[in-house]
Design a protein around this motif. Structure first.
Motif, PDB file in Angstrom:
ATOM      1  N   VAL A  56      43.330 -53.748  20.153  1.00  0.00           N
ATOM      2  CA  VAL A  56      44.143 -53.623  18.791  1.00  0.00           C
ATOM      3  C   VAL A  56      45.004 -52.232  19.511  1.00  0.00           C
ATOM      4  O   VAL A  56      45.233 -50.966  19.896  1.00  0.00           O
ATOM      5  CB  VAL A  56      43.427 -53.231  17.903  1.00  0.00           C
ATOM      6  N   ASP A  57      46.330 -52.280  18.339  1.00  0.00           N
ATOM      7  CA  ASP A  57      47.260 -51.441  18.874  1.00  0.00           C
ATOM      8  C   ASP A  57      47.114 -50.074  18.109  1.00  0.00           C
ATOM      9  O   ASP A  57      47.332 -48.966  18.036  1.00  0.00           O
ATOM     10  CB  ASP A  57      49.209 -51.801  18.439  1.00  0.00           C
ATOM     11  N   VAL A  58      47.227 -50.322  16.667  1.00  0.00           N
ATOM     12  CA  VAL A  58      46.332 -48.595  16.039  1.00  0.00           C
ATOM     13  C   VAL A  58      44.823 -49.515  15.258  1.00  0.00           C
ATOM     14  O   VAL A  58      45.025 -50.954  14.737  1.00  0.00           O
ATOM     15  CB  VAL A  58      47.922 -49.612  15.046  1.00  0.00           C
ATOM     16  N   VAL A  59      44.712 -48.147  14.897  1.00  0.00           N
ATOM     17  CA  VAL A  59      43.237 -48.096  13.991  1.00  0.00           C
ATOM     18  C   VAL A  59      42.861 -47.162  12.528  1.00  0.00           C
ATOM     19  O   VAL A  59      43.750 -46.559  13.063  1.00  0.00           O
ATOM     20  CB  VAL A  59      41.746 -47.341  14.532  1.00  0.00           C
ATOM     21  N   ALA A  82      44.131 -50.408  22.620  1.00  0.00           N
ATOM     22  CA  ALA A  82      45.325 -50.653  23.609  1.00  0.00           C
ATOM     23  C   ALA A  82      45.503 -48.351  24.375  1.00  0.00           C
ATOM     24  O   ALA A  82      45.347 -48.289  23.923  1.00  0.00           O
ATOM     25  CB  ALA A  82      46.298 -51.317  22.727  1.00  0.00           C
ATOM     26  N   ASP A  83      46.191 -48.975  25.552  1.00  0.00           N
ATOM     27  CA  ASP A  83      45.826 -47.799  26.297  1.00  0.00           C
ATOM     28  C   ASP A  83      46.782 -46.756  25.502  1.00  0.00           C
ATOM     29  O   ASP A  83      46.690 -45.172  25.483  1.00  0.00           O
ATOM     30  CB  ASP A  83      46.564 -48.037  28.204  1.00  0.00           C
ATOM     31  N   GLU A  84      48.362 -47.707  24.985  1.00  0.00           N
ATOM     32  CA  GLU A  84      48.566 -46.489  24.040  1.00  0.00           C
ATOM     33  C   GLU A  84      48.661 -46.801  22.524  1.00  0.00           C
ATOM     34  O   GLU A  84      49.894 -46.515  21.620  1.00  0.00           O
ATOM     35  CB  GLU A  84      49.772 -47.931  24.743  1.00  0.00           C
ATOM     36  N   GLY A  85      47.358 -46.631  22.334  1.00  0.00           N
ATOM     37  CA  GLY A  85      46.989 -46.755  21.141  1.00  0.00           C
ATOM     38  C   GLY A  85      47.268 -45.801  20.105  1.00  0.00           C
ATOM     39  O   GLY A  85      47.457 -44.601  20.972  1.00  0.00           O
ATOM     40  N   ILE A  86      47.261 -46.417  18.517  1.00  0.00           N
ATOM     41  CA  ILE A  86      46.828 -45.046  18.113  1.00  0.00           C
ATOM     42  C   ILE A  86      45.887 -45.090  17.264  1.00  0.00           C
ATOM     43  O   ILE A  86      45.739 -45.941  16.619  1.00  0.00           O
ATOM     44  CB  ILE A  86      48.657 -44.500  16.995  1.00  0.00           C
ATOM     45  N   GLY A 113      38.321 -37.308  23.078  1.00  0.00           N
ATOM     46  CA  GLY A 113      39.692 -37.720  24.187  1.00  0.00           C
ATOM     47  C   GLY A 113      40.666 -37.756  23.809  1.00  0.00           C
ATOM     48  O   GLY A 113      41.677 -38.827  24.040  1.00  0.00           O
ATOM     49  N   LEU A 114      40.858 -37.529  21.970  1.00  0.00           N
ATOM     50  CA  LEU A 114      42.102 -38.230  21.048  1.00  0.00           C
ATOM     51  C   LEU A 114      42.891 -36.479  20.910  1.00  0.00           C
ATOM     52  O   LEU A 114      42.398 -35.726  21.244  1.00  0.00           O
ATOM     53  CB  LEU A 114      41.683 -38.315  20.224  1.00  0.00           C
ATOM     54  N   THR A 115      44.041 -36.232  20.913  1.00  0.00           N
ATOM     55  CA  THR A 115      44.795 -35.386  20.577  1.00  0.00           C
ATOM     56  C   THR A 115      45.729 -35.777  19.682  1.00  0.00           C
ATOM     57  O   THR A 115      46.570 -36.400  19.311  1.00  0.00           O
ATOM     58  CB  THR A 115      46.417 -35.052  21.850  1.00  0.00           C
ATOM     59  N   GLN A 116      46.316 -34.484  18.567  1.00  0.00           N
ATOM     60  CA  GLN A 116      46.819 -34.844  16.899  1.00  0.00           C
ATOM     61  C   GLN A 116      47.395 -34.587  17.195  1.00  0.00           C
ATOM     62  O   GLN A 116      48.128 -33.616  18.030  1.00  0.00           O
ATOM     63  CB  GLN A 116      45.922 -34.283  16.292  1.00  0.00           C
ATOM     64  N   THR A 117      48.712 -36.003  17.046  1.00  0.00           N
ATOM     65  CA  THR A 117      49.733 -35.054  17.287  1.00  0.00           C
ATOM     66  C   THR A 117      51.271 -34.969  15.105  1.00  0.00           C
ATOM     67  O   THR A 117      52.193 -34.551  15.681  1.00  0.00           O
ATOM     68  CB  THR A 117      50.823 -36.512  17.773  1.00  0.00           C
ATOM     69  N   ARG A 129      47.431 -38.506  12.714  1.00  0.00           N
ATOM     70  CA  ARG A 129      48.274 -39.737  13.711  1.00  0.00           C
ATOM     71  C   ARG A 129      47.142 -38.811  15.479  1.00  0.00           C
ATOM     72  O   ARG A 129      47.816 -37.980  16.154  1.00  0.00           O
ATOM     73  CB  ARG A 129      49.221 -39.601  14.366  1.00  0.00           C
ATOM     74  N   LEU A 130      46.260 -39.306  15.554  1.00  0.00           N
ATOM     75  CA  LEU A 130      45.474 -39.097  17.071  1.00  0.00           C
ATOM     76  C   LEU A 130      46.020 -40.001  17.619  1.00  0.00           C
ATOM     77  O   LEU A 130      45.666 -41.402  17.872  1.00  0.00           O
ATOM     78  CB  LEU A 130      44.054 -39.521  16.836  1.00  0.00           C
ATOM     79  N   VAL A 131      46.288 -39.628  19.547  1.00  0.00           N
ATOM     80  CA  VAL A 131      46.433 -41.233  20.377  1.00  0.00           C
ATOM     81  C   VAL A 131      45.091 -40.347  21.492  1.00  0.00           C
ATOM     82  O   VAL A 131      45.060 -38.965  21.736  1.00  0.00           O
ATOM     83  CB  VAL A 131      47.691 -40.704  20.427  1.00  0.00           C
ATOM     84  N   GLN A 132      45.149 -40.461  22.831  1.00  0.00           N
ATOM     85  CA  GLN A 132      45.032 -41.069  24.516  1.00  0.00           C
ATOM     86  C   GLN A 132      45.800 -39.978  25.287  1.00  0.00           C
ATOM     87  O   GLN A 132      46.631 -40.881  25.358  1.00  0.00           O
ATOM     88  CB  GLN A 132      44.484 -41.932  24.443  1.00  0.00           C
ATOM     89  N   PRO A 133      45.287 -38.733  25.753  1.00  0.00           N
ATOM     90  CA  PRO A 133      47.025 -38.025  25.918  1.00  0.00           C
ATOM     91  C   PRO A 133      47.190 -39.305  27.584  1.00  0.00           C
ATOM     92  O   PRO A 133      46.421 -39.676  27.863  1.00  0.00           O
ATOM     93  CB  PRO A 133      45.955 -37.092  27.387  1.00  0.00           C
ATOM     94  N   LYS A 134      48.093 -38.942  27.917  1.00  0.00           N
ATOM     95  CA  LYS A 134      48.258 -39.840  29.374  1.00  0.00           C
ATOM     96  C   LYS A 134      48.111 -38.879  30.318  1.00  0.00           C
ATOM     97  O   LYS A 134      48.140 -37.971  29.928  1.00  0.00           O
ATOM     98  CB  LYS A 134      50.073 -40.055  29.154  1.00  0.00           C
TER      99      LYS A 134
END
Length: 140
Positions: A56-59, A82-86, A113-117, A129-134
């Motif tokens: 999935v792209d977004v949860v 997904a790697d670039e998912g949100i 393992g997420l970062t709030q942006t 909004r939380l993302v996986q760090p690059k």
């Protein structure tokens, strides 16, 4: 009732566009049906539930105080992401039943393992909004 233009604006605020694969978790009687409808209209299909095995792209995670351990839930929701998912953690705003302190979301993101942006307002709900760090190997 939220005006159609406002509801569509919710999907835009969430960065949701046509064709994205969206998983919705934590739905209950108190969730914002206008927001849900705007997301489904924007993507052009229904959202997936917790039983999906698709990437999935977004949860969209509807979360309220008393729903359990947010770190554990975040660890579960990133599995199909997904790697670039949100991950959007949607919580009732201050003064509403089930309100979650924004600091709890930020503190729960890191061990998962997420970062709030960013944070946004969505009617009676707030979105974090939380993302996986690059990883260094993916950066150029």
């Amino acid at each position: 009732m939220v005006a159609a233009a406002d509801a569509q604006n919710y999907a835009q605020k969430l960065g949701i566009t046509h064709g994205m694969v969206i998983q919705e978790l934590g739905w209950d009687d108190d969730t914002d049906d206008d927001l849900r409808a705007a997301v489904e209209e924007a993507i052009g299909s229904e959202m997936l539930d917790e039983d999906t095995d698709e990437v999935v792209d977004v949860v969209l995670l509807w979360w309220r105080e008393g729903d359990g351990d947010l770190v554990d839930e975040l660890l579960n929701v990133i599995t199909p992401l997904a790697d670039e998912g949100i991950v959007w953690v949607l919580t009732p705003k201050t003064g509403h039943d089930g309100h979650v302190d924004p600091a709890e979301i930020a503190e729960s993101a890191t061990p998962a393992g997420l970062t709030q942006t960013s944070s946004i307002s969505l009617g009676d709900w707030s979105g974090s909004r939380l993302v996986q760090p690059k990883t260094p190997s993916k950066q150029r």
